[in-house]
Design a protein around this motif. Structure first.
Motif, PDB file in Angstrom:
ATOM      1  N   ALA A 197       1.174  -0.758   0.132  1.00  0.00           N
ATOM      2  CA  ALA A 197       0.208   0.337   0.168  1.00  0.00           C
ATOM      3  C   ALA A 197       0.813   1.128   0.262  1.00  0.00           C
ATOM      4  CB  ALA A 197      -1.055   0.394   1.283  1.00  0.00           C
ATOM      5  N   GLY A 198       2.022   0.995   0.799  1.00  0.00           N
ATOM      6  CA  GLY A 198       3.166   2.709   0.723  1.00  0.00           C
ATOM      7  C   GLY A 198       3.409   2.792  -0.051  1.00  0.00           C
ATOM      8  N   LEU A 199       4.490   1.120  -0.981  1.00  0.00           N
ATOM      9  CA  LEU A 199       4.726   2.020  -2.416  1.00  0.00           C
ATOM     10  C   LEU A 199       3.663   1.873  -3.564  1.00  0.00           C
ATOM     11  CD1 LEU A 199       6.440  -1.417  -2.384  1.00  0.00           C
ATOM     12  CD2 LEU A 199       7.705   0.649  -2.082  1.00  0.00           C
ATOM     13  N   PHE A 200       2.348   1.569  -3.796  1.00  0.00           N
ATOM     14  CA  PHE A 200       1.349   2.396  -4.659  1.00  0.00           C
ATOM     15  C   PHE A 200       1.008   3.536  -4.028  1.00  0.00           C
ATOM     16  CE2 PHE A 200      -3.061   3.206  -5.328  1.00  0.00           C
ATOM     17  CZ  PHE A 200      -3.495   3.837  -7.090  1.00  0.00           C
ATOM     18  N   VAL A 201       1.021   4.150  -3.414  1.00  0.00           N
ATOM     19  CA  VAL A 201       1.070   5.154  -2.740  1.00  0.00           C
ATOM     20  C   VAL A 201       1.894   6.939  -3.052  1.00  0.00           C
ATOM     21  CG1 VAL A 201       0.445   7.473  -1.570  1.00  0.00           C
ATOM     22  CG2 VAL A 201      -0.936   5.809  -1.100  1.00  0.00           C
ATOM     23  N   LEU A 202       3.554   6.019  -3.031  1.00  0.00           N
ATOM     24  CA  LEU A 202       4.846   6.499  -3.614  1.00  0.00           C
ATOM     25  C   LEU A 202       4.332   7.031  -4.769  1.00  0.00           C
ATOM     26  CD1 LEU A 202       7.309   7.498  -2.587  1.00  0.00           C
ATOM     27  CD2 LEU A 202       8.354   5.213  -2.641  1.00  0.00           C
ATOM     28  N   ALA A 203       4.422   5.855  -5.370  1.00  0.00           N
ATOM     29  CA  ALA A 203       3.909   5.423  -7.321  1.00  0.00           C
ATOM     30  C   ALA A 203       3.163   6.344  -8.027  1.00  0.00           C
ATOM     31  CB  ALA A 203       3.906   3.921  -7.481  1.00  0.00           C
ATOM     32  N   PHE A 204       2.175   6.619  -7.083  1.00  0.00           N
ATOM     33  CA  PHE A 204       1.440   7.281  -7.508  1.00  0.00           C
ATOM     34  C   PHE A 204       1.197   8.996  -7.685  1.00  0.00           C
ATOM     35  CE2 PHE A 204      -3.843   8.840  -8.053  1.00  0.00           C
ATOM     36  CZ  PHE A 204      -3.766   9.235  -9.478  1.00  0.00           C
ATOM     37  N   TRP A 205       1.131   8.584  -5.618  1.00  0.00           N
ATOM     38  CA  TRP A 205       0.775  10.349  -5.513  1.00  0.00           C
ATOM     39  C   TRP A 205       2.237  11.530  -5.674  1.00  0.00           C
ATOM     40  CZ3 TRP A 205      -3.248  13.328  -4.320  1.00  0.00           C
ATOM     41  CH2 TRP A 205      -2.755  14.003  -3.406  1.00  0.00           C
TER      42      TRP A 205
END
Length: 359
Positions: free
Chosen positions: A194-202
């Motif tokens: 979940a942290g990597l997803f937000v890091l990549a997108f946001w």
């Protein structure tokens, strides 16, 4: 002619050899006494064998307790009761093995964290504090944790509640099955994903920068499936008769859900949300990636780096000196107390709502 006298005693009155109606039993204090005996033997064997670890002494005592209990029960009460006591003894031993590390962890955290957990620690930040020396506090981390958890709850709770309502009240066909499948998948994903997803997108794609809001979004992703599952189960417990009675009076379905179903299940829904908040309060991996950390107070979660209690514990422990270790233990104790308050609050809400729902 010899007279033969026949015994005319009725069959029902023929005495029957008496047999004991009750099998012999061990006294009630036997389990406690055997536990004391096994503990003494475990300590004696550990000392005689030169074992330094108290854990090894405890394991020896546990094995001796199970063996002595089974042997003595077999001799006194028989094999059937011995098997029952064997199962009971194994369950108790497994329970103690699981509880001892937890109690040890709580004791260690309270003993070491209470040294710095005072008013100064709760009202000061680490801005301008020399990390090698005592002082400073976790006020900035506490503010960050409260804001991030609050934003995550505002994001996850409404979406989770509406999703559960759709699955229980309206969901049919392939869409409902697909939503249920993805909720199950989200329940099991690691927090770092979940942290990597937000890091990549946001942060990388949209270039929004590190902030407490970025961490809150990752926490919301972790919180959402828990809210959906707990709310779904609570809505399923609402009797269908209540829905049917409301619909029979001509009330629309959406109003039935709003005025009948949700008030009936509100206690369980609130408890599920509180437990979900307690679940995400100690998440560290996504926070390390997204909030970046700060030693000063940043009350704006939408602008700039921000700290949190899990990040503060990691940061202080990484410094590697005695003063930072004390601050890390103090923040860990503060985090445990925060989670415990949430759990107790959830239990209290459930207990308060239970008598009303049973009337």
């Amino acid at each position: 002619m010899t007279d033969v006298t026949l015994d005319k005693t009725p069959v029902d009155e023929v005495p029957v050899p008496s047999a004991p109606l009750r099998q012999p039993r061990l006294p009630r204090w036997a389990p406690f006494g055997l536990a004391v005996l096994a503990a003494a033997l475990g300590c004696g064997i550990g000392l005689a064998a030169g074992l330094d670890s108290r854990i090894q002494w405890g394991l020896i005592a546990a094995v001796l307790y199970v063996a002595i209990t089974f042997s003595l029960t077999t001799a006194v009460e028989g094999k059937r009761q011995a098997r029952d006591r064997l199962a009971t003894s194994v369950v108790w031993v497994c329970f103690l093995i699981a509880v001892v590390p937890l109690l040890s962890l709580i004791w260690e955290t309270v003993a070491r964290g209470s040294k710095v957990l005072d008013n100064t620690f709760l009202t000061h930040s680490m801005n301008g504090v020399i990390t090698l020396q005592p002082g400073g506090g976790a006020y900035h981390a506490l503010i960050g944790t409260l804001e991030q958890i609050g934003l995550a709850s505002l994001l996850a709770a409404p979406i989770g509640l509406l999703t559960a309502i759709y699955l229980v009240e309206y969901g049919t066909g392939k869409l409902a099955k697909a939503i249920t499948f993805f909720v199950d998948v989200m329940t099991g994903i690691p927090s770092i994903v979940a942290g990597l997803f937000v890091l990549a997108f946001w942060i990388i794609y949209l270039d929004m920068g590190y902030s407490g809001f970025a961490g809150a979004m990752s926490l919301a992703i972790l919180m959402m499936p828990i809210v959906v599952r707990s709310t779904e189960e609570m809505l399923k417990l609402v009797p269908n008769e209540l829905r049917e009675a409301s619909l029979a009076l001509g009330v629309p379905k959406w109003l039935t859900i709003l005025r009948v179903v949700l008030p009936t299940a509100i206690g369980g829904i609130t408890t599920g949300v509180m437990l979900a908040i307690a679940r995400i309060a100690g998440e560290t991996a996504p926070i390390l990636l997204l909030v970046f950390g700060a030693s000063s107070i940043n009350a704006n979660p939408f602008d700039g780096a921000q700290s949190s209690l899990p990040y503060y514990v990691y940061e202080q422990w990484k410094l590697g000196n005695e003063a930072s270790y004390d601050r890390a233990w103090g923040a860990a104790l503060l985090l445990i107390a925060f989670v415990m308050v949430l759990n107790l609050l959830a239990r209290g809400i459930a207990a308060w709502k239970a008598p009303k729902s049973g009337r």
